[in-house]
Design an enzyme around this catalytic site. Structure first.
Site: not given
Length: 391
Positions: A113, A201
């Site tokens: 991530y 993101e």
């Protein structure tokens, strides 16, 4: 402003961020043509059909499917296009899928991530990274917060090389993949900074079996207040993905956010709007919206606000709370009275005016002959809302 995954990847690619290859399609035939194009370019016979909506969790809702041939692409795209895709971020109604991204399937070794947003507490952008890729970062933060690495960036000097290296090392990258990860992080921050993102993101960020570092998914939210600097990005807005009432409000330059309550709010100033929502809740009601009409509440904006609020069937009463600082309360009162006459006000209306010429404004409304109630004190307005709701 949110953009679709395929749009986010196009923006990131301009800044040198390596992204998964893919082709956008709005029909089944276009999806088949996209798969054919990818097969011609790469020789692949393995594809991913990805629904394009402004929400995460698409895979869990059936919006991301693997296709092992071009014929399967046709089948999967036909099933996804037009479906009401439900994810934790769409709500129970779901969101209609109007387009798909046909992507080249990737052999994944590891998933990570990587995200960048503004840390308002430190007044600096913060880069968050974790080895728990493919999982919602909120879940990781709640269950295993020690697995989230953070680097705060001084906005004056920007992201430094040693910070990107520290993140890549912390994620466990080695050798050539370490260098690629560092470049990826530096490029992503540059894209975040130069496009005025509120969020950038990548989930998952992947290390492929060939040692490449790729963005398999991408989410970019652009600061609305900076869109005047990015007209090309502003043109990517998809109003189908937004609440119709919020779209209508933006056309009248009103700041409106729909909520799940029963009391419509019309206020000038974000701080006063938040306080008004709080007192409605304390009074036993639930705010149905955030609506900031700005510094000047004129008849046109007030009428537009009333019409937008009245379109919400859950609204059982409306509270107008205006502070007359920039604008005089008597002018606001005339605007409210004029707008209320034009709109079929079938529910209770409570109006509180404070500030310049507040007494004159209250008198105008009291003598208007309209079925509304006025209030002077905040608590008085709250009490009248409670009474209007039957409390």
């Amino acid at each position: 402003m949110k953009v679709h995954e395929y749009q986010a990847k196009e923006i990131l690619a301009r800044y040198g961020v390596p992204v998964q290859r893919g082709v956008f399609a709005t029909t089944t035939e276009e999806a088949v043509a996209a798969a054919t194009q990818l097969h011609t370019e790469t020789g692949t016979d393995l594809f991913v059909v990805k629904a394009q909506i402004h929400a995460g969790g698409r895979g869990k809702g059936g919006g991301v499917k693997l296709a092992r041939s071009i014929d399967e692409v046709r089948e999967k795209a036909d099933a996804i296009l037009g479906m009401m895709l439900k994810t934790p971020q769409t709500g129970p109604a779901g969101q209609k899928v109007r387009s798909v991204l046909i992507a080249d399937a990737v052999d994944i070794d590891k998933e990570f991530y990587l995200g960048i947003t503004l840390d308002r507490g430190n007044n600096q952008p913060v880069i968050m990274a974790s080895t728990e890729g493919g999982v919602e970062i909120e879940t990781v933060a709640e269950e295993t917060p020690d697995l989230i690495l953070k680097e705060w960036v001084d906005p004056v000097i920007g992201l430094q090389g040693f910070q990107a290296r520290r993140l890549a090392f912390g994620l466990g990258f080695e050798g050539d993949s370490f260098k690629k990860a560092v470049k990826f992080i530096m490029a992503l921050y540059r894209a975040y900074d130069e496009t005025d993102c509120s969020i950038a993101e990548i989930n998952p960020l992947t290390l492929t079996t060939d040692g490449d570092v790729l963005a398999i998914d991408a989410k970019l939210n652009i600061d609305d207040n900076a869109l005047f600097r990015h007209k090309d990005i502003a043109e990517l807005r998809d109003v189908h993905e937004e609440d119709p009432l919020e779209v209508q409000a933006s056309e009248h330059h009103l700041n409106y956010v729909k909520l799940d309550g029963n009391v419509g709010c019309m206020v000038n100033g974000a701080g006063l709007a938040m306080a008004t929502m709080d007192i409605i809740k304390l009074a036993g009601g639930e705010p149905a919206n955030f609506l900031d009409v700005g510094g000047s509440a004129n008849p046109t904006t007030v009428e537009a606000g009333f019409r937008i609020i009245m379109k919400d069937p859950e609204v059982k009463a409306i509270l107008v709370n205006i502070f007359g600082g920039i604008v005089r309360c008597d002018r606001v009162a005339k605007g409210v009275a004029e707008a209320a006459r034009k709109v079929d006000m079938s529910i209770p209306l409570i109006v509180r005016l404070q500030g310049t010429n507040a007494e004159e404004g209250k008198q105008i409304l009291d003598e208007s002959g309209l079925a509304l109630e006025t209030a002077t004190l905040f608590q008085e307005a709250a009490d009248k809302v409670t009474t209007a709701l039957g409390g």
